[in-house]
Scaffold this motif. Structure first.
Motif, PDB file in Angstrom:
ATOM      1  N   VAL A 140      92.914  25.323  61.845  1.00 27.60           N
ATOM      2  CA  VAL A 140      92.213  25.718  63.079  1.00 27.60           C
ATOM      3  C   VAL A 140      90.802  26.200  62.734  1.00 27.60           C
ATOM      4  O   VAL A 140      89.825  25.847  63.405  1.00 27.60           O
ATOM      5  CB  VAL A 140      92.995  26.816  63.841  1.00 27.60           C
ATOM      6  CG1 VAL A 140      92.144  27.408  64.974  1.00 27.60           C
ATOM      7  CG2 VAL A 140      94.289  26.251  64.424  1.00 27.60           C
ATOM      8  N   VAL A 182     101.273  20.427  69.941  1.00 28.21           N
ATOM      9  CA  VAL A 182     100.624  19.956  71.171  1.00 28.21           C
ATOM     10  C   VAL A 182     100.979  20.829  72.369  1.00 28.21           C
ATOM     11  O   VAL A 182     100.124  21.130  73.205  1.00 28.21           O
ATOM     12  CB  VAL A 182     100.987  18.474  71.453  1.00 28.21           C
ATOM     13  CG1 VAL A 182     100.614  18.077  72.865  1.00 28.21           C
ATOM     14  CG2 VAL A 182     100.240  17.567  70.484  1.00 28.21           C
ATOM     15  N   ASP A 184     101.645  23.976  72.339  1.00 24.66           N
ATOM     16  CA  ASP A 184     100.843  25.196  72.205  1.00 24.66           C
ATOM     17  C   ASP A 184      99.395  24.934  72.626  1.00 24.66           C
ATOM     18  O   ASP A 184      98.759  25.798  73.245  1.00 24.66           O
ATOM     19  CB  ASP A 184     100.862  25.697  70.758  1.00 24.66           C
ATOM     20  CG  ASP A 184     102.230  26.196  70.328  1.00 24.66           C
ATOM     21  OD1 ASP A 184     102.861  26.926  71.098  1.00 24.66           O
ATOM     22  OD2 ASP A 184     102.665  25.827  69.218  1.00 24.66           O
ATOM     23  N   TYR A 185      98.887  23.770  72.268  1.00 27.35           N
ATOM     24  CA  TYR A 185      97.504  23.415  72.615  1.00 27.35           C
ATOM     25  C   TYR A 185      97.330  23.353  74.130  1.00 27.35           C
ATOM     26  O   TYR A 185      96.325  23.827  74.673  1.00 27.35           O
ATOM     27  CB  TYR A 185      97.132  22.084  71.961  1.00 27.35           C
ATOM     28  CG  TYR A 185      95.681  21.675  72.130  1.00 27.35           C
ATOM     29  CD1 TYR A 185      94.643  22.557  71.851  1.00 27.35           C
ATOM     30  CD2 TYR A 185      95.350  20.389  72.549  1.00 27.35           C
ATOM     31  CE1 TYR A 185      93.314  22.176  72.001  1.00 27.35           C
ATOM     32  CE2 TYR A 185      94.023  19.994  72.688  1.00 27.35           C
ATOM     33  CZ  TYR A 185      93.009  20.888  72.415  1.00 27.35           C
ATOM     34  OH  TYR A 185      91.699  20.512  72.564  1.00 27.35           O
ATOM     35  N   ILE A 236      97.120  26.841  75.257  1.00 31.01           N
ATOM     36  CA  ILE A 236      95.796  27.374  74.913  1.00 31.01           C
ATOM     37  C   ILE A 236      94.772  26.969  75.967  1.00 31.01           C
ATOM     38  O   ILE A 236      94.010  27.796  76.471  1.00 31.01           O
ATOM     39  CB  ILE A 236      95.362  26.867  73.517  1.00 31.01           C
ATOM     40  CG1 ILE A 236      96.116  27.619  72.424  1.00 31.01           C
ATOM     41  CG2 ILE A 236      93.857  27.013  73.302  1.00 31.01           C
ATOM     42  CD1 ILE A 236      95.959  27.023  71.039  1.00 31.01           C
ATOM     43  N   LEU A 295      96.295  14.105  72.698  1.00 34.35           N
ATOM     44  CA  LEU A 295      94.961  14.666  72.452  1.00 34.35           C
ATOM     45  C   LEU A 295      93.863  13.700  72.879  1.00 34.35           C
ATOM     46  O   LEU A 295      92.835  14.114  73.427  1.00 34.35           O
ATOM     47  CB  LEU A 295      94.792  15.011  70.968  1.00 34.35           C
ATOM     48  CG  LEU A 295      95.609  16.176  70.425  1.00 34.35           C
ATOM     49  CD1 LEU A 295      95.276  16.403  68.956  1.00 34.35           C
ATOM     50  CD2 LEU A 295      95.376  17.439  71.209  1.00 34.35           C
ATOM     51  N   VAL A 317      88.201  18.483  68.458  1.00 38.16           N
ATOM     52  CA  VAL A 317      89.601  18.820  68.165  1.00 38.16           C
ATOM     53  C   VAL A 317      90.389  17.534  67.918  1.00 38.16           C
ATOM     54  O   VAL A 317      91.111  17.412  66.927  1.00 38.16           O
ATOM     55  CB  VAL A 317      90.240  19.632  69.322  1.00 38.16           C
ATOM     56  CG1 VAL A 317      91.749  19.767  69.106  1.00 38.16           C
ATOM     57  CG2 VAL A 317      89.588  21.008  69.427  1.00 38.16           C
TER      58      VAL A 317
END
Length: 216
Positions: free
Chosen positions: A8, A103, A105-106, A109, A155, A204
């Motif tokens: 990260v 993913v 968690d992303y 976020i 993503l 990202v």
């Protein structure tokens, strides 16, 4: 596929590089309908992030994102500082204590970040702001995830939707910030904040792709 705290930090360092390369472009976009300093401010802010994270052990991604938010609030001028700072601090709270993220968690976020931006900026979609890039990115990610797509495809969906959001900002009137003073004359210009949000989401994607390829 998961990303560690140290990865990260590497991604955030790369974001700083990308914003440095695009600082004049972002400021030119901003000059058309705003103060003309968005690129310079974002560059300064993310350089401060790199410094702040230099000796972080990478063991808590929540801490990493909180440090990022604090550095941005302290170093980015104009509206972008409080908005991006709040985005990262709300994101930090959503995944506090995690040593790695996936993913799902992303998505958490980004949802927390978006909530922070909407609260701080008292704005919503369709007002020619960074929200017009972030909100569709989240929708696209959830749809891709629900469809059983692979993490990298999820993503990719996020950054593609963010780019479409940037294009959309050219077609609408600005109703927030300094750009709102221009009224209909703001049509035809793309929003600098939406563009910097796209650049972050795209970075990202590119960096996670590189990490994934290096494992093969």
């Amino acid at each position: 596929m998961s990303i560690t705290g140290l990865q990260v930090i590497l991604i955030l360092n790369k974001v700083a590089e990308v914003l440095e390369k695009n600082k004049l472009y972002l400021s030119e976009l901003d000059a058309a309908i705003g103060d003309g300093d968005h690129g310079i401010n974002m560059n300064k802010g993310f350089n401060a992030v790199v410094t702040k994270l230099k000796y972080d052990d990478g063991l808590d991604i929540g801490v990493i994102l909180k440090k990022t938010g604090m550095a941005l609030v302290s170093n980015v001028g104009g509206a972008a500082g409080p908005l991006y700072g709040t985005a990262f601090m709300k994101a930090a709270a959503a995944i506090n204590g995690k040593t790695d993220i996936d993913v799902k968690d992303y998505i958490k976020i980004l949802e927390a970040a978006l909530g922070g931006v909407m609260m701080r900026g008292k704005a919503q979609r369709g007002e020619k702001t960074m929200i017009d890039a972030i909100a569709p990115a989240i929708v696209a990610m959830k749809e891709a995830e629900d469809a059983g797509k692979k993490p990298l495809e999820v993503l990719k969906a996020s950054k593609d939707a963010a780019m479409q959001g940037v294009e959309y900002t050219k077609t609408i009137i600005a109703t927030k910030g300094r750009a709102s003073y221009l009224g209909e004359r703001s049509i035809g210009h793309q929003d600098a904040g939406a563009t910097s949000s796209y650049l972050i989401l795209n970075t990202v994607y590119e960096e996670v792709k590189n990490i994934n390829e290096s494992k093969v």
